[in-house]
Design a protein around this motif. Structure first.
Motif, short mmCIF file in Angstrom:
data_model
loop_
_atom_site.label_atom_id
_atom_site.label_comp_id
_atom_site.label_asym_id
_atom_site.label_seq_id
_atom_site.Cartn_x
_atom_site.Cartn_y
_atom_site.Cartn_z
N GLY A 99 72.14 70.90 50.56
CA GLY A 99 72.64 72.02 51.33
C GLY A 99 71.64 72.45 52.37
O GLY A 99 70.51 71.96 52.39
N PHE A 100 72.07 73.38 53.23
CA PHE A 100 71.18 73.84 54.29
C PHE A 100 71.61 75.20 54.83
O PHE A 100 72.73 75.65 54.59
N ILE A 101 70.69 75.81 55.55
CA ILE A 101 70.94 77.04 56.31
C ILE A 101 70.38 76.82 57.70
O ILE A 101 69.28 76.27 57.85
N ASN A 102 71.13 77.25 58.72
CA ASN A 102 70.55 77.27 60.05
C ASN A 102 70.95 78.53 60.78
O ASN A 102 71.92 79.19 60.42
N GLY A 103 70.14 78.87 61.78
CA GLY A 103 70.40 80.08 62.54
C GLY A 103 69.68 80.06 63.86
O GLY A 103 69.05 79.07 64.24
N GLY A 104 69.78 81.17 64.55
CA GLY A 104 69.11 81.37 65.82
C GLY A 104 68.53 82.76 65.84
O GLY A 104 68.78 83.58 64.96
N PHE B 199 77.35 69.55 44.79
CA PHE B 199 76.18 70.29 44.32
C PHE B 199 76.46 71.78 44.15
O PHE B 199 75.56 72.55 43.82
N GLN B 200 77.69 72.21 44.37
CA GLN B 200 78.02 73.63 44.26
C GLN B 200 77.99 74.08 42.81
O GLN B 200 78.15 73.27 41.90
N GLY B 201 77.78 75.37 42.61
CA GLY B 201 77.76 75.94 41.27
C GLY B 201 76.43 75.85 40.58
O GLY B 201 76.31 76.14 39.38
N ARG B 202 75.39 75.46 41.30
CA ARG B 202 74.04 75.33 40.72
C ARG B 202 73.08 76.41 41.21
O ARG B 202 71.88 76.33 40.93
N GLY B 203 73.58 77.36 42.01
CA GLY B 203 72.68 78.39 42.54
C GLY B 203 71.91 77.96 43.77
O GLY B 203 70.94 78.61 44.16
N ILE B 204 72.33 76.86 44.38
CA ILE B 204 71.60 76.33 45.54
C ILE B 204 71.69 77.27 46.74
O ILE B 204 70.69 77.49 47.44
N ALA B 205 72.85 77.86 46.99
CA ALA B 205 72.98 78.78 48.13
C ALA B 205 72.02 79.96 47.95
O ALA B 205 71.37 80.39 48.90
N ARG B 206 71.93 80.47 46.74
CA ARG B 206 71.01 81.59 46.47
C ARG B 206 69.56 81.17 46.69
O ARG B 206 68.77 81.91 47.29
#
Length: 166
Positions: A60-65, A101-108
């Motif tokens: 997973g990943f996060i991106n922004g500006g 990979f969802q449901g493993r707390g990765i987003a958190r």
């Protein structure tokens, strides 16, 4: 429960194909960013683009500006038009975890790491838009609900949220 090792790191250009794959399979309709937009985000502000690897695979990943003024419904910002690395406000464009990979707390995990990185960069706030089903997750991380967004990106209803860092 299976154990796995994970690593959160800054994105590299070698991650483009996998990030595009994750974005494509995880978002509905035409809300997914194009490969070109993801490439622009990697090249323009890698400090605002982190990935989480599980056993060597980007999960997973996060991106922004970053900007001096935030207008959440501004579609051009998704291509980092108006991005300024010195801007005090961060706008998250994608928080996405591959369905396998969802449901493993990765987003958190990703969000907690991203928030810490933005604090270390002395940013003053983080802004994002999410679907209704994710509002409670972001509230649990310390975000405040702002309003239903004027954006209809991807033909979806979005909710604006913000977190003050300073």
């Amino acid at each position: 429960m299976a154990s796995y090792s994970s690593l959160i790191r800054l994105v590299t250009s070698a991650d483009l194909e996998r990030c595009y794959e994750i974005e494509s399979v995880s978002y509905e309709g035409d809300e997914a960013a194009t490969k070109e937009k993801i490439s622009t985000r990697i090249a323009t502000w890698p400090q605002g683009f982190i990935v989480l690897e599980t056993d060597g695979v980007v999960a997973g990943f996060i991106n922004g500006g970053s900007a001096f003024e935030v207008e959440m419904s501004n579609e051009e910002f998704k291509e980092l038009i108006g991005h300024d690395p010195d801007g005090p406000h961060v706008v998250i464009m994608s928080v996405v975890v591959h369905p396998a990979f969802q449901g493993r707390g990765i987003a958190r995990q990703l969000m907690n790491d991203f928030i810490a990185r933005m604090r270390a960069l002395h940013k003053s706030s983080i802004h994002l838009m999410c679907k209704e089903r994710h509002v409670s997750l972001y509230e649990s991380l310390g975000f405040n609900y702002v309003k239903v967004s004027e954006s209809d990106h991807g033909g979806m209803a979005w909710h604006e949220m913000t977190m003050q860092l300073q």
